[in-house]
Design an enzyme around this catalytic site. Structure first.
Site, mmCIF file in Angstrom:
data_model
loop_
_atom_site.group_PDB
_atom_site.id
_atom_site.type_symbol
_atom_site.label_atom_id
_atom_site.label_comp_id
_atom_site.label_asym_id
_atom_site.label_seq_id
_atom_site.Cartn_x
_atom_site.Cartn_y
_atom_site.Cartn_z
ATOM 1 N N HIS A 197 -2.596 -0.820 -4.578
ATOM 2 C CA HIS A 197 -3.457 0.069 -3.777
ATOM 3 C C HIS A 197 -4.751 -0.642 -3.376
ATOM 4 O O HIS A 197 -5.861 -0.216 -3.718
ATOM 5 C CB HIS A 197 -3.775 1.345 -4.552
ATOM 6 C CG HIS A 197 -4.189 2.480 -3.664
ATOM 7 N ND1 HIS A 197 -3.972 3.804 -3.981
ATOM 8 C CD2 HIS A 197 -4.817 2.507 -2.448
ATOM 9 C CE1 HIS A 197 -4.437 4.583 -3.021
ATOM 10 N NE2 HIS A 197 -4.956 3.803 -2.075
ATOM 11 N N ARG A 215 0.029 7.042 1.506
ATOM 12 C CA ARG A 215 0.090 7.675 0.197
ATOM 13 C C ARG A 215 1.520 7.599 -0.312
ATOM 14 O O ARG A 215 2.474 7.809 0.432
ATOM 15 C CB ARG A 215 -0.374 9.139 0.257
ATOM 16 C CG ARG A 215 -1.880 9.323 0.440
ATOM 17 C CD ARG A 215 -2.650 8.868 -0.795
ATOM 18 N NE ARG A 215 -4.082 9.101 -0.682
ATOM 19 C CZ ARG A 215 -4.968 8.209 -0.262
ATOM 20 N NH1 ARG A 215 -4.540 6.998 0.104
ATOM 21 N NH2 ARG A 215 -6.250 8.485 -0.212
ATOM 22 N N GLU A 237 0.874 6.712 -9.235
ATOM 23 C CA GLU A 237 -0.108 5.663 -9.551
ATOM 24 C C GLU A 237 -0.909 6.016 -10.803
ATOM 25 O O GLU A 237 -1.307 7.168 -10.981
ATOM 26 C CB GLU A 237 -1.078 5.494 -8.375
ATOM 27 C CG GLU A 237 -0.432 4.917 -7.133
ATOM 28 C CD GLU A 237 -1.449 4.682 -6.014
ATOM 29 O OE1 GLU A 237 -2.665 4.655 -6.290
ATOM 30 O OE2 GLU A 237 -1.025 4.528 -4.869
#
Length: 330
Positions: free
Chosen positions: A294, A247, A276
């Site tokens: 991602h 993360r 993000e």
């Protein structure tokens, strides 16, 4: 489940587009509301979904906060997350509301580990720098000192978090003759340590000062937010490379960009980011940073398997059984 759901098919709201095979099977089993446009839901849409659903199927792009949980207090009984990480769900509010949370662990382990190793290989060997030069038509031919990187084998890898994905990365690193080190809240059993030939560090700071590569593989919690802050990042050796497929919020991105820019850290491979889908502009300017959108679990096999786990968790819960992948058990 509520009385309506027990007599009829449960109302399941899916917040994002899932693989076709999964959506088709869901339509066969449940009263389904799909997001065919695949646009992330805003706060109002999420609250409305919670208000009307027996089961909510969110993804990492959804902020399932306390307001969303409260909106579903009279109907929502299960949040069947499509993904392993659940830091985007307010677990405290869900527990207080008696809502079960499930996730999809295990099935994305190998794919995420493969991607982490791809980043680990790409950054020190300057693969994306070379590709960029080639596509720009700036390559004038082979030269003895052109794009010299660093050798992979024989180096040390420090893994932060040694769960499924961390252990899968360790196995891959062994194949490249990379010495595996790790930091974790609790030490692994001896048999696993021996199998991985892994060295345990109780003190994260001490481990960081000795590693050539560092891979972040711990979950995001209050304790791990900015675990790698500016002071910790300064402990890395100047030739060290940082990999993050966990993360983005675990790393202080601004500090990382600053330290790479001045040569205090050699580079980074990042698949996740603090804000993000917004990317820190400083990171975009650095040639020795590989940035991916991602995509750690982005294989057809993994995403279908994740959907199948969601289906199994919903079916088990609706049938009155304990869902196999409960994060919050009831």
């Amino acid at each position: 489940m509520n009385e309506k759901a027990s007599q009829n098919r449960p109302k399941v709201v899916v917040t994002r587009k899932l693989p076709d095979a999964i959506e088709t099977r869901m339509a066969e089993l449940f009263d389904i509301q799909l997001n065919l446009a695949d646009n992330p839901m805003d706060q109002a849409a999420l609250e409305e979904a919670a208000r009307t659903a027996d089961v909510l199927v969110p993804t990492v792009t959804d902020d399932i906060n306390a307001d969303v949980i409260r909106a579903g207090k009279n109907t929502l009984k299960l949040i069947a997350n499509f993904g392993a990480g659940v830091n985007h769900i307010d677990a405290v509010a869900a527990k207080e509301a008696g809502i079960t949370i499930t996730n999809t662990p295990g099935v994305l382990t190998d794919d995420t580990a493969d991607l982490a190793m791809s980043l680990l290989l790409s950054v020190p060997r300057r693969i994306f720098e070379g590709e960029k030069i080639l596509r720009a038509g700036e390559w004038s031919g082979w030269a003895p000192t052109f794009l010299m990187g660093r050798r992979i084998q024989g180096k040390r890898l420090g893994i932060i978090g040694m769960g499924r994905i961390g252990q899968a990365i360790a196995k891959r690193a062994k194949a490249f003759n990379i010495a595996v080190h790790y930091h974790k809240r609790s030490r692994l059993p001896n048999e696993i340590e021996n199998e991985l030939e892994a060295t345990y560090w109780d003190n994260l700071d001490e481990m960081l000062t000795r590693m050539d590569f560092v891979s972040v593989n711990c979950p995001l919690t209050e304790e791990t937010h900015h675990l790698l802050n500016r002071d910790r990042l300064k402990k890395l050796q100047p030739h060290a490379v940082l990999i993050n497929t966990a993360r983005g919020e675990i790393i202080d991105e601004h500090a990382l960009a600053d330290l790479i820019e001045v040569g205090r850290i050699a580079g980074a491979g990042l698949d996740v980011f603090e804000q993000e889908p917004t990317i820190n502009p400083k990171l975009l300017e650095l040639d020795n940073v590989v940035l991916l959108p991602h995509m750690g679990s982005a294989t057809i096999e993994a995403r279908v398997a994740m959907g199948e786990k969601v289906l199994i968790n919903i079916r088990a819960f609706v049938d009155g059984h304990k869902a196999p992948d409960r994060v919050l058990p009831f």
